[in-house]
Design a protein around this motif. Structure first.
Motif, PDB file in Angstrom:
ATOM      1  N   GLY A  29      14.908  23.790 -11.762  1.00 50.46           N
ATOM      2  CA  GLY A  29      13.997  23.123 -12.681  1.00 50.46           C
ATOM      3  C   GLY A  29      14.725  22.168 -13.602  1.00 50.46           C
ATOM      4  N   GLN A  30      13.963  21.271 -14.187  1.00 54.05           N
ATOM      5  CA  GLN A  30      14.505  20.241 -15.071  1.00 54.05           C
ATOM      6  C   GLN A  30      13.631  20.171 -16.309  1.00 54.05           C
ATOM      7  N   GLY A  31      14.255  20.080 -17.466  1.00 56.06           N
ATOM      8  CA  GLY A  31      13.504  19.995 -18.712  1.00 56.06           C
ATOM      9  C   GLY A  31      14.444  19.847 -19.883  1.00 56.06           C
ATOM     10  N   LEU A  32      14.105  20.480 -20.991  1.00 55.43           N
ATOM     11  CA  LEU A  32      14.966  20.460 -22.172  1.00 55.43           C
ATOM     12  C   LEU A  32      15.697  21.788 -22.293  1.00 55.43           C
ATOM     13  N   ARG A  33      16.978  21.710 -22.629  1.00 57.13           N
ATOM     14  CA  ARG A  33      17.775  22.917 -22.842  1.00 57.13           C
ATOM     15  C   ARG A  33      18.072  23.027 -24.330  1.00 57.13           C
ATOM     16  N   PHE A  34      17.719  24.170 -24.911  1.00 58.69           N
ATOM     17  CA  PHE A  34      17.960  24.451 -26.313  1.00 58.69           C
ATOM     18  C   PHE A  34      19.104  25.460 -26.400  1.00 58.69           C
ATOM     19  N   LYS A  35      20.151  25.110 -27.125  1.00 58.93           N
ATOM     20  CA  LYS A  35      21.245  26.031 -27.381  1.00 58.93           C
ATOM     21  C   LYS A  35      20.933  26.719 -28.700  1.00 58.93           C
ATOM     22  N   LEU A  36      20.854  28.048 -28.688  1.00 52.20           N
ATOM     23  CA  LEU A  36      20.417  28.818 -29.845  1.00 52.20           C
ATOM     24  C   LEU A  36      21.478  29.808 -30.290  1.00 52.20           C
ATOM     25  N   ARG A  37      21.480  30.097 -31.578  1.00 47.68           N
ATOM     26  CA  ARG A  37      22.282  31.195 -32.090  1.00 47.68           C
ATOM     27  C   ARG A  37      21.325  32.316 -32.472  1.00 47.68           C
ATOM     28  N   ILE A  38      21.586  33.488 -31.893  1.00 50.28           N
ATOM     29  CA  ILE A  38      20.811  34.696 -32.174  1.00 50.28           C
ATOM     30  C   ILE A  38      21.822  35.743 -32.605  1.00 50.28           C
ATOM     31  N   GLY A  39      21.885  36.008 -33.888  1.00 46.68           N
ATOM     32  CA  GLY A  39      22.917  36.909 -34.414  1.00 46.68           C
ATOM     33  C   GLY A  39      24.284  36.279 -34.194  1.00 46.68           C
ATOM     34  N   GLN A  40      25.181  36.998 -33.544  1.00 44.39           N
ATOM     35  CA  GLN A  40      26.512  36.483 -33.237  1.00 44.39           C
ATOM     36  C   GLN A  40      26.581  35.837 -31.854  1.00 44.39           C
ATOM     37  N   ALA A  41      25.488  35.880 -31.093  1.00 41.91           N
ATOM     38  CA  ALA A  41      25.478  35.364 -29.718  1.00 41.91           C
ATOM     39  C   ALA A  41      24.916  33.948 -29.659  1.00 41.91           C
ATOM     40  N   THR A  42      25.389  33.197 -28.674  1.00 41.21           N
ATOM     41  CA  THR A  42      24.850  31.877 -28.369  1.00 41.21           C
ATOM     42  C   THR A  42      24.215  31.963 -26.992  1.00 41.21           C
ATOM     43  N   THR A  43      22.999  31.441 -26.861  1.00 44.81           N
ATOM     44  CA  THR A  43      22.297  31.490 -25.581  1.00 44.81           C
ATOM     45  C   THR A  43      21.516  30.203 -25.377  1.00 44.81           C
ATOM     46  N   TYR A  44      20.975  30.019 -24.179  1.00 47.97           N
ATOM     47  CA  TYR A  44      20.201  28.835 -23.849  1.00 47.97           C
ATOM     48  C   TYR A  44      18.776  29.222 -23.497  1.00 47.97           C
ATOM     49  N   VAL A  45      17.831  28.411 -23.948  1.00 53.82           N
ATOM     50  CA  VAL A  45      16.419  28.544 -23.618  1.00 53.82           C
ATOM     51  C   VAL A  45      15.987  27.194 -23.050  1.00 53.82           C
ATOM     52  N   PHE A  46      15.163  27.238 -22.021  1.00 57.14           N
ATOM     53  CA  PHE A  46      14.727  26.014 -21.360  1.00 57.14           C
ATOM     54  C   PHE A  46      13.229  25.812 -21.534  1.00 57.14           C
ATOM     55  N   TYR A  47      12.843  24.554 -21.699  1.00 47.77           N
ATOM     56  CA  TYR A  47      11.431  24.197 -21.771  1.00 47.77           C
ATOM     57  C   TYR A  47      11.152  23.216 -20.653  1.00 47.77           C
ATOM     58  N   GLU A  48      10.301  23.637 -19.737  1.00 49.45           N
ATOM     59  CA  GLU A  48       9.842  22.774 -18.650  1.00 49.45           C
ATOM     60  C   GLU A  48       8.324  22.780 -18.724  1.00 49.45           C
TER      61      GLU A  48
END
Length: 59
Positions: A29-48
């Motif tokens: 899939g293709q869309g927007l990738r959001f890099k997030l900080r949740i507590g001490q972790a960094t993760t990615y969320v995608f919006y398509e």
């Protein structure tokens, strides 16, 4: 803002670090990738448009 997981746990998003157009290499899939900080972790969320998704970690 919170991320809801399939087992009904919710995680508070502390900060949006970046937003870029990108593909999810694991889920496809293709869309927007959001890099997030949740507590001490960094993760990615995608919006398509119209869906949001998180790449699930597979061990």
């Amino acid at each position: 803002m919170y991320i809801g997981w399939e087992d009904n746990r919710y995680f508070k998003v502390d900060k949006v670090l970046e937003v870029l157009p990108a593909a999810s290499l694991k889920a496809g899939g293709q869309g927007l990738r959001f890099k997030l900080r949740i507590g001490q972790a960094t993760t990615y969320v995608f919006y398509e448009n119209p869906a949001w998704f998180v790449e699930k970690r597979v061990d």
